[in-house]
Design a protein around this motif. Structure first.
Motif, short mmCIF file in Angstrom:
data_model
loop_
_atom_site.label_atom_id
_atom_site.label_comp_id
_atom_site.label_asym_id
_atom_site.label_seq_id
_atom_site.Cartn_x
_atom_site.Cartn_y
_atom_site.Cartn_z
N GLY A 570 0.82 -1.21 0.00
CA GLY A 570 0.00 0.00 0.00
C GLY A 570 0.84 1.25 0.00
O GLY A 570 2.07 1.21 0.16
N PRO A 571 0.21 2.40 -0.18
CA PRO A 571 0.95 3.67 -0.26
C PRO A 571 1.57 4.05 1.08
O PRO A 571 1.08 3.66 2.15
CB PRO A 571 -0.13 4.68 -0.68
N ALA A 572 2.65 4.81 1.00
CA ALA A 572 3.29 5.29 2.23
C ALA A 572 2.37 6.23 3.00
O ALA A 572 2.44 6.32 4.22
CB ALA A 572 4.60 6.00 1.88
N GLU A 573 1.49 6.93 2.27
CA GLU A 573 0.59 7.89 2.90
C GLU A 573 -0.83 7.68 2.35
O GLU A 573 -1.22 8.32 1.39
CB GLU A 573 1.07 9.32 2.63
N PRO A 574 -1.60 6.78 2.96
CA PRO A 574 -2.96 6.54 2.47
C PRO A 574 -3.88 7.71 2.78
O PRO A 574 -3.61 8.54 3.67
CB PRO A 574 -3.39 5.28 3.23
N VAL A 575 -4.97 7.80 2.01
CA VAL A 575 -5.96 8.84 2.28
C VAL A 575 -6.60 8.60 3.64
O VAL A 575 -6.60 7.49 4.17
CB VAL A 575 -7.03 8.89 1.17
N SER A 576 -7.15 9.67 4.20
CA SER A 576 -7.75 9.61 5.54
C SER A 576 -8.91 10.59 5.59
O SER A 576 -9.20 11.30 4.62
CB SER A 576 -6.70 9.98 6.59
N ALA A 577 -9.55 10.68 6.73
CA ALA A 577 -10.67 11.61 6.88
C ALA A 577 -10.21 13.05 6.69
O ALA A 577 -10.93 13.88 6.12
CB ALA A 577 -11.31 11.43 8.25
N ASP A 578 -9.01 13.36 7.16
CA ASP A 578 -8.50 14.73 7.04
C ASP A 578 -7.92 15.02 5.66
O ASP A 578 -7.92 16.17 5.21
CB ASP A 578 -7.43 14.99 8.11
N TYR A 579 -7.40 13.99 5.03
CA TYR A 579 -6.80 14.13 3.70
C TYR A 579 -7.39 13.06 2.79
O TYR A 579 -6.79 12.01 2.56
CB TYR A 579 -5.28 14.00 3.79
N PRO A 580 -8.61 13.30 2.27
CA PRO A 580 -9.37 12.23 1.63
C PRO A 580 -9.14 12.03 0.14
O PRO A 580 -9.76 11.15 -0.46
CB PRO A 580 -10.82 12.68 1.88
N VAL A 581 -8.28 12.84 -0.48
CA VAL A 581 -8.12 12.80 -1.94
C VAL A 581 -6.69 12.42 -2.29
O VAL A 581 -5.74 12.83 -1.62
CB VAL A 581 -8.47 14.18 -2.55
N HIS A 582 -6.53 11.63 -3.35
CA HIS A 582 -5.20 11.29 -3.85
C HIS A 582 -4.66 12.46 -4.67
O HIS A 582 -5.35 13.01 -5.53
CB HIS A 582 -5.26 10.06 -4.76
N LEU A 583 -3.40 12.81 -4.42
CA LEU A 583 -2.71 13.81 -5.23
C LEU A 583 -1.63 13.13 -6.06
O LEU A 583 -0.82 12.36 -5.53
CB LEU A 583 -2.06 14.88 -4.35
N THR A 584 -1.61 13.41 -7.35
CA THR A 584 -0.53 12.96 -8.21
C THR A 584 -0.01 14.14 -9.01
O THR A 584 -0.69 15.17 -9.15
CB THR A 584 -0.98 11.80 -9.13
N THR A 585 1.22 14.03 -9.51
CA THR A 585 1.86 15.14 -10.21
C THR A 585 2.41 14.65 -11.55
O THR A 585 2.51 13.45 -11.80
CB THR A 585 3.02 15.73 -9.39
N GLY A 586 2.80 15.59 -12.41
CA GLY A 586 3.37 15.22 -13.70
C GLY A 586 3.65 16.43 -14.56
O GLY A 586 3.69 17.56 -14.08
N ARG A 587 3.82 16.17 -15.86
CA ARG A 587 4.21 17.20 -16.81
C ARG A 587 3.03 17.65 -17.67
O ARG A 587 2.01 16.98 -17.75
CB ARG A 587 5.30 16.68 -17.75
N VAL A 588 3.24 18.79 -18.34
CA VAL A 588 2.34 19.23 -19.41
C VAL A 588 3.17 19.39 -20.67
O VAL A 588 4.41 19.45 -20.64
CB VAL A 588 1.62 20.54 -19.05
#
Length: 690
Positions: A570-588
């Protein structure tokens, strides 16, 4: 006209430069594709992306640095000085740091955009002139997880073990975490040729992208779930009796344990974890079992995770079970990002490696390189810290830092913390072509040449060593990184010999790499020019080079590939009640890396950062397209306009990393093997600005 290669991504597309009208800031450059030599530029076949077409735009920019600058710490002001004064100051300060705190109190941070000659000289400089083990580079954040996996499974790491054009002859290409059509657009034509032949393209990505638009099958997993997908596919392949046991028995070891680990990943379990339906998983399994010419290609979306190495190994296990690596037009490859991400680590910028992809803790490797350098092997320091760990030690263990070709303030994960560490240094030197966000913190800023103003070699994503050719004279007051390295080495009384001539440096690099995994001994400037690139390994000048690896053997001593069993934790930092959304990054499409160059080219659109989100999430938040939203993680906060699209998962937001902001949010959790930070996944809270 000068034939050369693009300054940006790992394709290193062939192009021609023409010097045009003279202005007060020097001659301008016009870019053209090699229309008369397409057969000699097989990677791009005459095509360029908009970044390539506009690459000459930085030439003559008002923001170009043309004189060394030294900061008065009392006032904070930077003042212009001469080169001798700047280099004398640097040498004096570095000598004082070493005398007071020891050799490892000075560190060097390099870049994947440096030529092979510069990367080689920088590693040599760190170890001989400074005596420090503390050197790493931003390529650690590019494909280090794929490199670690490749070394474990195959015994060698080369981004693509076959030419990029081989894609056209495959029957199925599976892209995992790659937006090829935007990050390296000329490469997408190979996908189009594949499809024209009747081949199939599969794209696995949490976001819909122009690459996904080309897909015959598009899977949209939760960010960071590529590992269980691969385990589920191996489960289905094994259950269907589609494992190539003749290949496995003859060419690999360790299959039974890898099979056991995958056995518990039945399709319905994979669906619960990844969000990809069991039907879609079965469809993909059927597709990859239907042909002997299947390629699995990973990129940063799959690799920039705290389990990035394990993720790549899971896909390698699948490829080996199907008997693909070493088979024509099949196997596994990594789509390297940076222009010289491959060569940059092969020749000494990485903390644990010496030239030729030799490991620094290997006595034979140390003895060989020491012989080329003319020093006692004991003089060469041991293994240093990885990139993030090095930066995290700034101001405590490390007191002085030299930065070449990297904009750390924008590109480092948990960037606010790393910026604070940089500000705590006793002494910071940055060599760059413009006043980047990192250069703006420096005590000394050194103006260096850009790609069209110098010659040198690069190693593209295929392992093809190519040559950039100088097209124009640098502006007055600007020097090459090699000039800086040699000037400082002389002032620091470094042992060995040092040269500012790229071909002389490359000749020494060839000798240092001889007999190593990345053997360049048979590659000369003349051969590169005549053949438009030579593939390593190439041990002698009459050797043809090696476009395709693994046809007869893998690089382990027994000649076999290794299945490496992996688990999903699983992810090092799973979503939680306080942080409920997945953030991902990348290029344009229009920007590159930290944007230090591309954001200064007027012909490239610079619309700034944005927060891409699904209409369902926007509706729940009360967010409106084009209006500001705030993204918060455990490390930082940023505000940018919402970009509401129906092509991203409703539980995920995407932020491009070319501007200050995105990496203030990202996690610094590290892969235990590659030490890759988890750029591509963390938990966040999103709110609409009122």
């Amino acid at each position: 006209m000068t034939d050369t290669h693009c300054p940006y991504c790992s394709l290193q597309c062939g192009m021609t430069l023409t010097v045009s009208k003279q202005s007060q800031r020097g001659p301008a450059l016009e870019v053209a594709a090699r229309t008369q030599r397409n057969q000699h530029s097989p990677v791009n076949e005459g095509a360029l992306c908009r970044k390539g077409w506009t690459a000459g735009g930085l030439r003559g920019s008002r923001e170009r640095l043309t004189t060394p600058l030294v900061r008065d710490r009392a006032t904070g002001e930077l003042s212009a000085v001469g080169w001798d004064e700047a280099l004398d100051l640097i040498a004096s300060r570095l000598s004082a740091v070493r005398a007071e705190h020891g050799a490892d109190a000075t560190a060097v941070f390099g870049g994947g955009g440096l030529t092979n000659e510069k990367a080689y000289a920088l590693g040599k400089f760190a170890r001989l002139a400074l005596g420090t083990s503390q050197i790493d580079y931003n390529g650690r954040w590019c494909m280090s997880s794929a490199a670690s996996a490749g070394n474990q499974a195959f015994g060698v790491d080369r981004g693509l073990p076959f030419p990029l054009a081989d894609i056209e002859q495959a029957d199925v290409v599976v892209l995992i975490g790659s937006n090829l059509a935007e990050t390296m657009p000329p490469a997408a034509r190979h996908l189009d040729e594949l499809k024209a032949r009747g081949g199939k393209v599969v794209v696995i990505d949490p976001r819909g992208t122009p690459t996904g638009d080309r897909a015959d099958l598009f899977l949209q997993p939760v960010p960071g779930a590529d590992l269980p997908l691969a385990l589920g596919l191996l489960h289905l392949v094994d259950a269907a009796g589609a494992v190539d046991h003749d290949y496995v028995d003859a060419r690999t070891t360790g299959f039974e344990e890898a099979r056991t680990r995958a056995a518990s990943w039945w399709p319905e379990r994979v669906e619960r974890v990844t969000g990809v339906s069991s039907d879609e998983l079965r469809e993909l399994a059927a597709l990859v079992m239907s042909s002997k010419k299947v390629m699995f290609l990973t990129a940063r979306g799959a690799e920039q995770h705290a389990d990035g190495t394990a993720t790549v190994l899971a896909w390698l296990n699948l490829a080996l079970a199907l008997g693909l690596p070493g088979r024509p037009y099949a196997g596994y490859g990594c789509l390297t990002g940076q222009g010289n991400g491959q060569g940059g680590r092969e020749h000494g910028q990485k903390a644990d490696q010496l030239p030729g992809y030799r490991m620094i803790d290997n006595p034979e490797a140390r003895a060989h390189v020491a012989g080329v350098w003319g020093v006692d092997p004991a003089v060469i320091p041991g293994k240093g810290r990885s990139a993030y760990e090095l930066l995290d030690s700034l101001g405590s263990d490390v007191k002085a830092l030299l930065v070449f070709a990297s904009n750390i303030v924008v590109s480092a994960p948990n960037a606010s913390h790393i910026t604070e560490r940089m500000q705590s240094l006793d002494f910071l030197v940055v060599a760059d072509i413009v006043m980047s966000e990192t250069a703006a913190l420096a005590d000394v800023v050194l103006p260096v040449t850009q790609w069209a103003e110098e010659s040198g070699t690069m190693t593209n994503l295929e392992g093809r060593v190519i040559k950039r050719n100088q097209a124009v004279t640098p502006p007055d007051g600007v020097k090459s990184d090699l000039d800086i390295i040699v000037g400082l080495a002389s002032r620091l009384d470094a042992p060995s010999t040092w040269s500012t001539d790229p071909e002389t440096v490359f000749t020494e690099l060839r000798a240092a790499s001889a007999g190593g995994k990345a053997d360049y001994a048979g590659i000369t400037y003349a051969r590169i020019e005549a053949e438009d690139g030579v593939y390593w390994p190439c041990p002698t000048e009459d050797h043809p080079g090696t476009p395709r690896l693994f046809a007869e053997a893998f690089a382990h001593p027994d000649g076999r590939a290794k299945f490496i069993p992996v688990d999903y934790l699983g992810p090092a930092e799973p979503v939680s009640a306080d942080y409920p959304v997945h953030l991902t990054t990348g290029r344009v499409l229009a920007q590159y890396q930290s944007g230090a160059q591309t954001r200064r080219i007027k012909d490239l659109p610079d619309e700034g950062a944005f927060v891409e989100m699904h209409p369902q999430l926007a509706g729940r938040l009360g967010a409106t397209h084009g209006e500001p939203v705030q993204v918060r993680t455990r490390r930082g906060v940023m505000t940018a306009p919402a970009k509401v699209v129906d092509t991203i998962r409703p539980d995920t937001v995407f932020v491009p990393f070319h501007w200050v902001g995105a990496n203030k949010l990202t996690s610094d959790a590290l892969d235990p093997s590659s030490r890759m930070p988890e750029f591509k996944l963390c938990a966040c809270e999103v709110s609409a600005e009122r």
